[in-house]
Design a protein around this motif. Structure first.
Motif, PDB file in Angstrom:
ATOM      1  N   ARG A  16       0.839  -1.219   0.000  1.00 53.41           N
ATOM      2  CA  ARG A  16       0.000   0.000   0.000  1.00 53.41           C
ATOM      3  C   ARG A  16       0.865   1.256   0.000  1.00 53.41           C
ATOM      4  NH1 ARG A  16      -2.964  -3.074   3.685  1.00 53.41           N
ATOM      5  NH2 ARG A  16      -1.931  -2.044   5.426  1.00 53.41           N
ATOM      6  N   ASP A  17       1.902   1.281   0.820  1.00 54.51           N
ATOM      7  CA  ASP A  17       2.776   2.457   0.905  1.00 54.51           C
ATOM      8  C   ASP A  17       3.445   2.784  -0.428  1.00 54.51           C
ATOM      9  OD1 ASP A  17       2.138   2.571   3.574  1.00 54.51           O
ATOM     10  OD2 ASP A  17       4.085   1.823   4.281  1.00 54.51           O
ATOM     11  N   HIS A  18       3.843   1.760  -1.166  1.00 57.17           N
ATOM     12  CA  HIS A  18       4.587   1.966  -2.408  1.00 57.17           C
ATOM     13  C   HIS A  18       3.720   1.841  -3.657  1.00 57.17           C
ATOM     14  CE1 HIS A  18       8.467   2.215  -0.382  1.00 57.17           C
ATOM     15  NE2 HIS A  18       8.063   1.224   0.400  1.00 57.17           N
ATOM     16  N   ASP A  19       2.421   1.605  -3.440  1.00 56.98           N
ATOM     17  CA  ASP A  19       1.459   1.500  -4.535  1.00 56.98           C
ATOM     18  C   ASP A  19       1.872   0.447  -5.566  1.00 56.98           C
ATOM     19  OD1 ASP A  19      -0.957   2.147  -5.731  1.00 56.98           O
ATOM     20  OD2 ASP A  19      -0.032   3.640  -7.051  1.00 56.98           O
ATOM     21  N   VAL A  20       2.249  -0.731  -5.050  1.00 55.44           N
ATOM     22  CA  VAL A  20       2.601  -1.864  -5.907  1.00 55.44           C
ATOM     23  C   VAL A  20       1.891  -3.108  -5.373  1.00 55.44           C
ATOM     24  CG1 VAL A  20       4.864  -0.953  -6.607  1.00 55.44           C
ATOM     25  CG2 VAL A  20       4.678  -2.387  -4.561  1.00 55.44           C
ATOM     26  N   SER A  21       1.980  -4.185  -6.106  1.00 60.58           N
ATOM     27  CA  SER A  21       1.331  -5.424  -5.675  1.00 60.58           C
ATOM     28  C   SER A  21       2.131  -6.092  -4.550  1.00 60.58           C
ATOM     29  CB  SER A  21       1.205  -6.390  -6.855  1.00 60.58           C
ATOM     30  OG  SER A  21       2.483  -6.874  -7.220  1.00 60.58           O
ATOM     31  N   ARG A  22       1.455  -6.974  -3.832  1.00 63.81           N
ATOM     32  CA  ARG A  22       2.145  -7.739  -2.786  1.00 63.81           C
ATOM     33  C   ARG A  22       3.219  -8.626  -3.402  1.00 63.81           C
ATOM     34  NH1 ARG A  22      -3.094  -9.646   0.723  1.00 63.81           N
ATOM     35  NH2 ARG A  22      -3.777  -7.539   1.244  1.00 63.81           N
ATOM     36  N   GLY A  23       2.956  -9.123  -4.613  1.00 63.50           N
ATOM     37  CA  GLY A  23       3.944  -9.948  -5.307  1.00 63.50           C
ATOM     38  C   GLY A  23       5.231  -9.189  -5.575  1.00 63.50           C
ATOM     39  N   ALA A  24       5.097  -7.900  -5.912  1.00 61.81           N
ATOM     40  CA  ALA A  24       6.291  -7.087  -6.149  1.00 61.81           C
ATOM     41  C   ALA A  24       7.108  -6.941  -4.867  1.00 61.81           C
ATOM     42  CB  ALA A  24       5.898  -5.719  -6.693  1.00 61.81           C
ATOM     43  N   ILE A  25       6.425  -6.781  -3.751  1.00 58.94           N
ATOM     44  CA  ILE A  25       7.123  -6.673  -2.462  1.00 58.94           C
ATOM     45  C   ILE A  25       7.787  -8.008  -2.129  1.00 58.94           C
ATOM     46  CG2 ILE A  25       6.851  -6.265   0.018  1.00 58.94           C
ATOM     47  CD1 ILE A  25       6.575  -3.734  -1.701  1.00 58.94           C
ATOM     48  N   ARG A  26       7.084  -9.117  -2.351  1.00 61.88           N
ATOM     49  CA  ARG A  26       7.673 -10.433  -2.076  1.00 61.88           C
ATOM     50  C   ARG A  26       8.915 -10.654  -2.938  1.00 61.88           C
ATOM     51  NH1 ARG A  26       2.288 -12.095  -2.479  1.00 61.88           N
ATOM     52  NH2 ARG A  26       1.358 -12.322  -0.430  1.00 61.88           N
ATOM     53  N   THR A  27       8.853 -10.232  -4.206  1.00 62.16           N
ATOM     54  CA  THR A  27      10.002 -10.379  -5.085  1.00 62.16           C
ATOM     55  C   THR A  27      11.179  -9.561  -4.582  1.00 62.16           C
ATOM     56  OG1 THR A  27       8.569 -10.794  -6.981  1.00 62.16           O
ATOM     57  CG2 THR A  27      10.834 -10.099  -7.458  1.00 62.16           C
ATOM     58  N   ALA A  28      10.900  -8.338  -4.170  1.00 64.15           N
ATOM     59  CA  ALA A  28      11.968  -7.462  -3.681  1.00 64.15           C
ATOM     60  C   ALA A  28      12.577  -7.987  -2.383  1.00 64.15           C
ATOM     61  CB  ALA A  28      11.426  -6.050  -3.481  1.00 64.15           C
TER      62      ALA A  28
END
Length: 115
Positions: A16-28
């Motif tokens: 939510r903070d970075h306005d991206v998907s949860r998958g993108a956060i998991r990848t990072a």
């Protein structure tokens, strides 16, 4: 983002903070997630089971062969698939077991097993 994750922020909150998907956060953060972290980085990867179709003639031959218990379980747990007048046996095992069964079937080919 990685620092925030290590400090305890949830993946959903970071998404939510970075306005991206949860998958993108998991990848990072993949290297930081416990389910993706190897216990021993130097350990070899385990062999995955592979499904192969074995001709019925081969399955019949192996049913009379002198197999070890782990090798015997492979054809015993196979699924019979009817093919016209014959059948194939779909077996699932690690490649090492498949290679061993293939070596045992060399008399069907009229050749000797490689050493």
């Amino acid at each position: 983002m990685r620092t925030a994750y290590l400090e305890g922020r949830s993946i959903a909150a970071l998404a939510r903070d970075h306005d991206v998907s949860r998958g993108a956060i998991r990848t990072a953060a993949a290297g930081l997630l416990p389910e993706y972290t190897a216990v021993d980085p130097g350990a070899p990867a385990p062999e995955l089971a592979v499904a192969l179709d074995m001709p019925g003639k081969v399955a019949d031959f192996l049913s009379t062969a002198n197999l070890e218990p782990s090798e015997r379980a492979t054809p015993d747990q196979g699924v019979t698939v009817r093919r016209g007048q014959g059948y194939t046996l779909r077996v699932t095992a690690v490649p090492a077991i498949h290679r061993r069964l293939l070596d045992l079937c060399q008399p069907l080919d009229g050749t000797r097993a490689p050493r």
